[in-house]
Design a protein around this motif. Sequence first.
Motif, PDB file in Angstrom:
ATOM      1  N   LEU A   8       3.649  44.154  37.242  1.00 61.14           N
ATOM      2  CA  LEU A   8       5.014  44.316  37.314  1.00 61.14           C
ATOM      3  C   LEU A   8       4.720  44.597  35.960  1.00 61.14           C
ATOM      4  N   LEU A   9       5.273  46.104  35.383  1.00 64.13           N
ATOM      5  CA  LEU A   9       5.259  46.578  34.078  1.00 64.13           C
ATOM      6  C   LEU A   9       6.304  46.381  33.456  1.00 64.13           C
ATOM      7  N   ALA A  10       6.553  46.688  32.235  1.00 62.73           N
ATOM      8  CA  ALA A  10       7.939  46.549  31.282  1.00 62.73           C
ATOM      9  C   ALA A  10       7.658  47.699  31.220  1.00 62.73           C
ATOM     10  N   ILE A  11       9.466  48.270  30.828  1.00 64.90           N
ATOM     11  CA  ILE A  11       9.854  49.725  30.324  1.00 64.90           C
ATOM     12  C   ILE A  11      10.296  49.079  29.741  1.00 64.90           C
ATOM     13  N   LEU A  12       9.565  50.152  28.811  1.00 60.25           N
ATOM     14  CA  LEU A  12      10.059  50.281  26.717  1.00 60.25           C
ATOM     15  C   LEU A  12      11.101  51.306  26.834  1.00 60.25           C
ATOM     16  N   TRP A  13      11.702  51.855  26.015  1.00 61.63           N
ATOM     17  CA  TRP A  13      12.959  52.112  26.142  1.00 61.63           C
ATOM     18  C   TRP A  13      12.624  52.181  24.304  1.00 61.63           C
ATOM     19  N   LEU A  14      12.898  53.255  23.752  1.00 59.83           N
ATOM     20  CA  LEU A  14      13.110  54.207  22.444  1.00 59.83           C
ATOM     21  C   LEU A  14      13.724  55.293  21.901  1.00 59.83           C
ATOM     22  N   GLN A  15      14.702  54.820  21.041  1.00 59.02           N
ATOM     23  CA  GLN A  15      15.522  55.670  20.820  1.00 59.02           C
ATOM     24  C   GLN A  15      15.015  56.423  19.096  1.00 59.02           C
ATOM     25  N   LEU A  16      15.209  57.627  19.157  1.00 60.79           N
ATOM     26  CA  LEU A  16      14.325  58.548  18.299  1.00 60.79           C
ATOM     27  C   LEU A  16      15.272  58.555  17.489  1.00 60.79           C
ATOM     28  N   SER A  17      14.547  59.264  16.266  1.00 65.29           N
ATOM     29  CA  SER A  17      16.261  59.716  15.084  1.00 65.29           C
ATOM     30  C   SER A  17      15.150  60.010  13.906  1.00 65.29           C
ATOM     31  N   CYS A  18      16.085  60.570  13.528  1.00 64.11           N
ATOM     32  CA  CYS A  18      15.506  61.577  11.684  1.00 64.11           C
ATOM     33  C   CYS A  18      16.282  61.479  11.114  1.00 64.11           C
ATOM     34  N   VAL A  19      16.070  61.829   9.780  1.00 65.74           N
ATOM     35  CA  VAL A  19      16.620  62.179   8.331  1.00 65.74           C
ATOM     36  C   VAL A  19      16.288  62.453   7.843  1.00 65.74           C
ATOM     37  N   SER A  20      17.213  63.771   6.903  1.00 65.74           N
ATOM     38  CA  SER A  20      16.692  64.555   5.980  1.00 65.74           C
ATOM     39  C   SER A  20      18.073  64.737   5.351  1.00 65.74           C
ATOM     40  N   ALA A  21      18.046  65.683   4.394  1.00 66.21           N
ATOM     41  CA  ALA A  21      18.987  65.200   3.122  1.00 66.21           C
ATOM     42  C   ALA A  21      19.800  66.686   3.825  1.00 66.21           C
ATOM     43  N   ALA A  22      19.559  67.831   4.268  1.00 64.51           N
ATOM     44  CA  ALA A  22      19.667  68.425   4.732  1.00 64.51           C
ATOM     45  C   ALA A  22      20.293  68.767   6.824  1.00 64.51           C
ATOM     46  N   LYS A  23      21.180  69.513   7.205  1.00 62.67           N
ATOM     47  CA  LYS A  23      21.105  69.849   8.242  1.00 62.67           C
ATOM     48  C   LYS A  23      19.981  70.829   9.016  1.00 62.67           C
ATOM     49  N   GLU A  25      17.132  70.269   9.125  1.00 64.56           N
ATOM     50  CA  GLU A  25      15.605  70.731   8.036  1.00 64.56           C
ATOM     51  C   GLU A  25      14.216  70.340   9.024  1.00 64.56           C
ATOM     52  N   VAL A  26      14.543  68.725  10.230  1.00 68.15           N
ATOM     53  CA  VAL A  26      13.816  67.373  10.601  1.00 68.15           C
ATOM     54  C   VAL A  26      14.084  67.739  12.341  1.00 68.15           C
ATOM     55  N   GLN A  27      13.498  68.315  12.901  1.00 71.08           N
ATOM     56  CA  GLN A  27      13.554  67.589  14.205  1.00 71.08           C
ATOM     57  C   GLN A  27      12.759  66.860  14.877  1.00 71.08           C
ATOM     58  N   GLN A  28      13.153  65.877  15.731  1.00 76.89           N
ATOM     59  CA  GLN A  28      12.640  64.894  16.246  1.00 76.89           C
ATOM     60  C   GLN A  28      11.945  64.789  17.804  1.00 76.89           C
ATOM     61  N   SER A  29      11.740  65.181  18.352  1.00 79.92           N
ATOM     62  CA  SER A  29      11.199  64.936  20.419  1.00 79.92           C
ATOM     63  C   SER A  29       9.870  64.195  20.616  1.00 79.92           C
ATOM     64  N   PRO A  30      10.153  63.777  22.653  1.00 81.10           N
ATOM     65  CA  PRO A  30      11.666  63.555  22.336  1.00 81.10           C
ATOM     66  C   PRO A  30      13.273  62.573  21.620  1.00 81.10           C
ATOM     67  N   GLN A  31      14.272  62.698  21.915  1.00 80.38           N
ATOM     68  CA  GLN A  31      15.311  61.944  21.844  1.00 80.38           C
ATOM     69  C   GLN A  31      14.882  60.460  21.991  1.00 80.38           C
ATOM     70  N   GLU A  32      14.729  60.564  23.567  1.00 81.53           N
ATOM     71  CA  GLU A  32      15.289  59.104  24.158  1.00 81.53           C
ATOM     72  C   GLU A  32      13.754  59.138  24.678  1.00 81.53           C
ATOM     73  N   LEU A  33      13.474  58.431  25.203  1.00 80.86           N
ATOM     74  CA  LEU A  33      11.459  57.612  25.497  1.00 80.86           C
ATOM     75  C   LEU A  33      11.481  56.365  26.065  1.00 80.86           C
ATOM     76  N   THR A  34      10.942  56.535  27.616  1.00 84.43           N
ATOM     77  CA  THR A  34      10.812  55.227  28.405  1.00 84.43           C
ATOM     78  C   THR A  34       9.624  55.462  29.425  1.00 84.43           C
ATOM     79  N   VAL A  35       9.037  54.949  28.981  1.00 81.20           N
ATOM     80  CA  VAL A  35       7.079  54.656  29.123  1.00 81.20           C
ATOM     81  C   VAL A  35       6.923  53.274  29.588  1.00 81.20           C
ATOM     82  N   GLN A  36       6.187  53.243  30.738  1.00 80.12           N
ATOM     83  CA  GLN A  36       5.646  52.173  31.151  1.00 80.12           C
ATOM     84  C   GLN A  36       4.655  50.981  30.437  1.00 80.12           C
TER      85      GLN A  36
END
Length: 123
Positions: A8-23, A25-36
Amino acid sequence: MVKNWQFLLAILWLQLSCVSAAKNEVQQSPQELTVQEGELITINCSYSVGITTLQWLQQHPGGGIVSLFTLSSENKKNGRLIATINLQEKHSSLHITASQPRDSAIYICAVGHSAPQAPGVHT
């Protein structure tokens, strides 16, 4: 019949985001991630501006935002969490070893940078 809980493995769901003052300027990857459960998680953050600090934040569903790390020049570790930063390459990574169901959250990369000075203004 014997139940084998090892499979039995739990599945994790992560939503990723980034914050910056201007458009863009910050890139985060991956945008979504599902792992065991038990897998290594790596979240990347690249920025195009000079920064004074970079923060990794976490928000569980229905909860407040919690600061995991504040980085300025050195890497940091806290238990299963490791945050790295490379100022020359303008890149940071958040690593979560041996992922657990409680790691399911929104992860945010936020950068702080000083605003450019107007001509003739001295501080």
